[in-house]
Design a protein around this motif. Structure first.
Motif, PDB file in Angstrom:
ATOM      1  N   LEU A  79      76.551  29.036  81.603  1.00 54.30           N
ATOM      2  CA  LEU A  79      75.885  29.852  82.561  1.00 54.30           C
ATOM      3  C   LEU A  79      76.793  30.599  83.543  1.00 54.30           C
ATOM      4  CD1 LEU A  79      72.708  27.570  83.372  1.00 54.30           C
ATOM      5  CD2 LEU A  79      72.705  29.671  82.015  1.00 54.30           C
ATOM      6  N   ASN A  80      76.570  31.769  83.661  1.00 55.47           N
ATOM      7  CA  ASN A  80      77.425  32.640  84.335  1.00 55.47           C
ATOM      8  C   ASN A  80      76.520  32.768  85.688  1.00 55.47           C
ATOM      9  OD1 ASN A  80      78.530  34.608  85.733  1.00 55.47           O
ATOM     10  ND2 ASN A  80      79.078  35.780  83.889  1.00 55.47           N
ATOM     11  N   PRO A  81      77.196  32.473  86.823  1.00 56.01           N
ATOM     12  CA  PRO A  81      76.543  32.527  88.020  1.00 56.01           C
ATOM     13  C   PRO A  81      75.800  33.966  88.365  1.00 56.01           C
ATOM     14  CG  PRO A  81      78.323  31.297  88.353  1.00 56.01           C
ATOM     15  CD  PRO A  81      78.334  31.753  87.004  1.00 56.01           C
ATOM     16  N   VAL A  82      76.600  34.806  87.830  1.00 58.69           N
ATOM     17  CA  VAL A  82      76.386  36.383  88.103  1.00 58.69           C
ATOM     18  C   VAL A  82      74.941  36.834  87.592  1.00 58.69           C
ATOM     19  CG1 VAL A  82      76.993  38.818  87.939  1.00 58.69           C
ATOM     20  CG2 VAL A  82      78.912  37.034  88.408  1.00 58.69           C
ATOM     21  N   SER A  83      74.465  35.558  86.269  1.00 59.73           N
ATOM     22  CA  SER A  83      73.478  36.223  85.544  1.00 59.73           C
ATOM     23  C   SER A  83      72.234  35.934  86.254  1.00 59.73           C
ATOM     24  CB  SER A  83      73.462  35.503  84.389  1.00 59.73           C
ATOM     25  OG  SER A  83      74.633  36.071  83.489  1.00 59.73           O
ATOM     26  N   ALA A  84      72.178  34.887  87.434  1.00 56.89           N
ATOM     27  CA  ALA A  84      71.037  34.062  88.084  1.00 56.89           C
ATOM     28  C   ALA A  84      70.393  35.354  88.711  1.00 56.89           C
ATOM     29  CB  ALA A  84      71.656  33.336  88.993  1.00 56.89           C
ATOM     30  N   GLY A  85      69.053  35.272  88.440  1.00 54.20           N
ATOM     31  CA  GLY A  85      67.981  36.119  89.031  1.00 54.20           C
ATOM     32  C   GLY A  85      67.729  35.687  90.714  1.00 54.20           C
ATOM     33  N   ILE A  86      67.492  36.735  91.412  1.00 57.35           N
ATOM     34  CA  ILE A  86      67.034  36.346  92.471  1.00 57.35           C
ATOM     35  C   ILE A  86      65.629  36.152  92.933  1.00 57.35           C
ATOM     36  CG2 ILE A  86      67.150  37.560  95.020  1.00 57.35           C
ATOM     37  CD1 ILE A  86      69.846  37.223  93.764  1.00 57.35           C
ATOM     38  N   CYS A  87      65.655  34.726  93.698  1.00 56.91           N
ATOM     39  CA  CYS A  87      64.004  34.254  94.075  1.00 56.91           C
ATOM     40  C   CYS A  87      64.125  34.290  95.590  1.00 56.91           C
ATOM     41  CB  CYS A  87      64.147  33.118  93.376  1.00 56.91           C
ATOM     42  SG  CYS A  87      62.459  32.191  93.669  1.00 56.91           S
ATOM     43  N   ASP A  88      63.033  34.967  96.065  1.00 59.67           N
ATOM     44  CA  ASP A  88      62.570  34.997  97.402  1.00 59.67           C
ATOM     45  C   ASP A  88      61.465  33.672  97.784  1.00 59.67           C
ATOM     46  OD1 ASP A  88      60.447  35.931  96.235  1.00 59.67           O
ATOM     47  OD2 ASP A  88      60.364  37.800  97.537  1.00 59.67           O
ATOM     48  N   LEU A  89      61.388  32.986  96.854  1.00 62.29           N
ATOM     49  CA  LEU A  89      60.468  31.797  97.117  1.00 62.29           C
ATOM     50  C   LEU A  89      61.159  30.638  97.899  1.00 62.29           C
ATOM     51  CD1 LEU A  89      58.586  31.826  93.664  1.00 62.29           C
ATOM     52  CD2 LEU A  89      57.919  33.050  95.686  1.00 62.29           C
ATOM     53  N   THR A  90      61.317  30.562  99.246  1.00 62.00           N
ATOM     54  CA  THR A  90      62.073  29.638  99.772  1.00 62.00           C
ATOM     55  C   THR A  90      61.412  28.431 100.459  1.00 62.00           C
ATOM     56  OG1 THR A  90      61.705  30.884 101.858  1.00 62.00           O
ATOM     57  CG2 THR A  90      63.655  31.639 100.550  1.00 62.00           C
TER      58      THR A  90
ATOM     59  N   PRO B 238      68.016  33.027  99.168  1.00 65.15           N
ATOM     60  CA  PRO B 238      68.494  32.821 100.653  1.00 65.15           C
ATOM     61  C   PRO B 238      68.429  31.722 101.177  1.00 65.15           C
ATOM     62  CG  PRO B 238      66.267  34.143 100.465  1.00 65.15           C
ATOM     63  CD  PRO B 238      66.777  33.686  99.152  1.00 65.15           C
ATOM     64  N   ALA B 239      67.471  30.719 100.676  1.00 63.20           N
ATOM     65  CA  ALA B 239      67.281  29.263 101.040  1.00 63.20           C
ATOM     66  C   ALA B 239      67.043  28.627  99.911  1.00 63.20           C
ATOM     67  CB  ALA B 239      66.285  29.055 102.203  1.00 63.20           C
ATOM     68  N   LYS B 240      66.923  27.033 100.078  1.00 69.20           N
ATOM     69  CA  LYS B 240      66.757  26.323  99.030  1.00 69.20           C
ATOM     70  C   LYS B 240      65.249  26.802  98.324  1.00 69.20           C
ATOM     71  CE  LYS B 240      67.779  22.061  99.699  1.00 69.20           C
ATOM     72  NZ  LYS B 240      67.791  20.666 100.199  1.00 69.20           N
ATOM     73  N   VAL B 241      65.256  26.913  96.894  1.00 66.41           N
ATOM     74  CA  VAL B 241      64.301  27.231  96.191  1.00 66.41           C
ATOM     75  C   VAL B 241      63.194  26.176  95.910  1.00 66.41           C
ATOM     76  CG1 VAL B 241      63.280  28.446  94.147  1.00 66.41           C
ATOM     77  CG2 VAL B 241      65.345  29.163  95.377  1.00 66.41           C
ATOM     78  N   SER B 242      62.003  26.073  96.249  1.00 68.15           N
ATOM     79  CA  SER B 242      61.221  24.846  96.033  1.00 68.15           C
ATOM     80  C   SER B 242      59.758  25.520  95.885  1.00 68.15           C
ATOM     81  CB  SER B 242      61.291  23.866  97.067  1.00 68.15           C
ATOM     82  OG  SER B 242      60.847  24.397  98.177  1.00 68.15           O
ATOM     83  N   GLU B 243      58.830  24.467  95.488  1.00 66.79           N
ATOM     84  CA  GLU B 243      57.402  24.972  95.302  1.00 66.79           C
ATOM     85  C   GLU B 243      57.167  26.138  94.696  1.00 66.79           C
ATOM     86  OE1 GLU B 243      55.213  24.294  98.831  1.00 66.79           O
ATOM     87  OE2 GLU B 243      55.997  22.321  99.341  1.00 66.79           O
ATOM     88  N   ILE B 244      57.782  26.394  93.471  1.00 63.93           N
ATOM     89  CA  ILE B 244      57.787  27.735  92.613  1.00 63.93           C
ATOM     90  C   ILE B 244      56.501  28.014  92.519  1.00 63.93           C
ATOM     91  CG2 ILE B 244      58.534  29.029  90.699  1.00 63.93           C
ATOM     92  CD1 ILE B 244      61.322  27.446  91.165  1.00 63.93           C
ATOM     93  N   LEU B 245      55.887  26.932  91.750  1.00 64.68           N
ATOM     94  CA  LEU B 245      54.469  27.360  91.174  1.00 64.68           C
ATOM     95  C   LEU B 245      53.148  27.499  92.321  1.00 64.68           C
ATOM     96  CD1 LEU B 245      54.678  25.116  87.787  1.00 64.68           C
ATOM     97  CD2 LEU B 245      55.153  27.755  88.010  1.00 64.68           C
ATOM     98  N   ARG B 246      53.540  27.351  93.183  1.00 69.14           N
ATOM     99  CA  ARG B 246      52.382  27.355  94.208  1.00 69.14           C
ATOM    100  C   ARG B 246      52.175  28.905  94.562  1.00 69.14           C
ATOM    101  NH1 ARG B 246      51.886  23.442  99.632  1.00 69.14           N
ATOM    102  NH2 ARG B 246      51.205  21.606  98.524  1.00 69.14           N
ATOM    103  N   ASN B 247      53.157  29.895  94.179  1.00 68.50           N
ATOM    104  CA  ASN B 247      53.169  31.136  94.362  1.00 68.50           C
ATOM    105  C   ASN B 247      52.445  31.872  93.147  1.00 68.50           C
ATOM    106  OD1 ASN B 247      53.981  34.052  94.229  1.00 68.50           O
ATOM    107  ND2 ASN B 247      55.379  33.753  95.968  1.00 68.50           N
ATOM    108  N   ALA B 248      51.140  32.359  93.330  1.00 61.53           N
ATOM    109  CA  ALA B 248      50.456  33.013  92.372  1.00 61.53           C
ATOM    110  C   ALA B 248      50.969  34.048  91.911  1.00 61.53           C
ATOM    111  CB  ALA B 248      49.092  33.455  92.860  1.00 61.53           C
ATOM    112  N   ASN B 249      52.304  34.689  92.311  1.00 57.33           N
ATOM    113  CA  ASN B 249      52.843  35.717  91.623  1.00 57.33           C
ATOM    114  C   ASN B 249      54.166  35.573  90.701  1.00 57.33           C
ATOM    115  OD1 ASN B 249      51.087  37.994  92.999  1.00 57.33           O
ATOM    116  ND2 ASN B 249      52.236  37.670  94.866  1.00 57.33           N
TER     117      ASN B 249
END
Length: 381
Positions: free
Chosen positions: A307-318, A136-147
């Motif tokens: 790459l197909n845009p439809v194949s992209a996973g949804i990430c909530d790490l904003t 929903p917003a720019k994805v960043s600092e992914i590895l800070r999330n322990a999950n």
């Protein structure tokens, strides 16, 4: 070392479970009393010891592997855990792969004097994973999330006594749906003091911005994209784009905001219009700038294809950036029309994407610096 220890451990455990007074001699199926005489009953104490023996054996086999090597099955799980599969480089449609290092040219051992490049040697890091995601917003600092799946896998390995170190490169695409292509690599052995990797991890952002290099190779794609990008181009990322460095005890993440450059923004919008027809190789390395640092060595490389845009996973790490504050995005059709404007450029291209393909005589001391930030050439009468 672990292979030689297992027999010793088994011998020690065998002493724990040898027949004692009131226990059963399994080989003769008799009860053993004092001085080896048959006993009338069994005290049952051998069963806890047998269970302890079995559990310890399984533990050491799990830690060491049946051949005495460490168990790296967790890497395969991470590789196959993303939204698109890990495939062979010759056939990785709507997936990702590890290309051969021969596809990339790097500075040779005497580059500062002879300007000769050589083909990339062995990668310094192992390929760990690839995420094709949006949020929903720019994805960043992914590895800070322990999950997060990669962070969780690394934390599990640390609990087992291993010390993997992950490098993540997150290319944030300037698209309405905030797509990101995230590439993960892992060092399985401790990083040696004094190496370029060590200097990069311990250095400040100024040092990192001056050293982190991207080599991009368009393997397959429409002529318009190959003309705009160049078949193979090089870029010092921190000089051309905004890079955010996030590090932890066992990871280094680089979030690259491609939208921070007007030229890069236009090129990526053009390429994204054809993303389902593109095969791209990307290599990351730390630029060698002194004789002691040569020859250059590639950290790791990724190929993604169709790459197909439809194949992209949804990430909530904003990120902390408010999506409302982002600059408005132009319609895809308009960006495509801008892209078609590149067809009128001369063969060298007004953007001058620097070829990285010659083995000899290439002087790229200036060319390496700022590929994405170059301005169109002004032709004078």
């Amino acid at each position: 070392m672990m292979t030689t220890m297992i027999p010793l451990i088994e011998g020690a455990l065998a002493l724990m479970v040898r027949p004692r007074h009131g226990q059963q001699d399994i080989a003769s199926n008799r009860h053993v009393g004092k001085q080896g005489q048959p006993a009338a009953d069994v005290d049952g104490a051998r069963w806890p010891r047998l269970l302890l023996t079995l559990s310890l054996k399984l533990h050491f086999l799990h830690m060491a592997g049946y051949d005495g090597e460490k168990d790296y099955s967790w890497i395969e799980k991470v590789r196959s855990g993303g939204a698109v599969p890990y495939l062979e480089p010759e056939n990785c449609s709507n997936g990702w792969a590890t290309p051969t290092s021969d596809n990339f040219m790097v500075r040779g051992p005497n580059y500062l004097s002879d300007k000769i490049k050589i083909r990339g040697g062995d990668y310094l890091l192992e390929p760990l994973g690839f995420d094709w995601i949006k949020g929903p917003a720019k994805v960043s600092e992914i590895l800070r999330n322990a999950n997060h799946r990669v962070r969780r896998a690394v934390d599990d390995e640390i609990e087992r006594g291993n010390r993997p170190f992950v490098w993540a490169f997150n290319l944030q695409l300037p698209t309405k749906d905030n797509y990101s292509a995230v590439m993960y690599f892992v060092a399985l052995e401790p990083i040696q003091d004094g190496t370029l990797m060590d200097k990069f991890l311990k250095g400040d952002d100024s040092f990192r911005n001056s050293r982190l290099k991207l080599i991009a190779n368009i393997v397959q794609g429409p002529w318009i994209v190959r003309t705009a990008v160049g078949e193979q181009a090089i870029c010092i990322l921190g000089r051309a784009l905004s890079c955010k460095y996030t590090s932890g005890l066992n990871y280094m993440e680089v979030d690259v905001d491609i939208g921070s450059s007007i030229i890069a923004n236009a090129i990526v919008h053009l390429a994204f219009s054809y993303v389902t027809t593109l095969t791209v190789d990307l290599a990351f390395l730390i630029e060698s700038q002194t004789e002691e640092e040569l020859p250059e060595q590639i950290l790791g490389a990724v190929r993604f294809s169709n790459l197909n845009p439809v194949s992209a996973g949804i990430c909530d790490l904003t990120s902390d950036v408010d999506a409302v504050s982002l600059p408005p995005l132009l319609p895809t059709r308009l960006w495509r029309s801008i892209g078609f404007g590149f067809t009128s450029l001369p063969s060298q291209g007004s953007l001058e994407p620097y070829a990285n393909g010659n083995l000899h005589g290439e002087d790229d001391a200036k060319k390496d610096e700022n590929w994405f930030s170059l301005k169109p050439r002004v032709e004078h009468a």
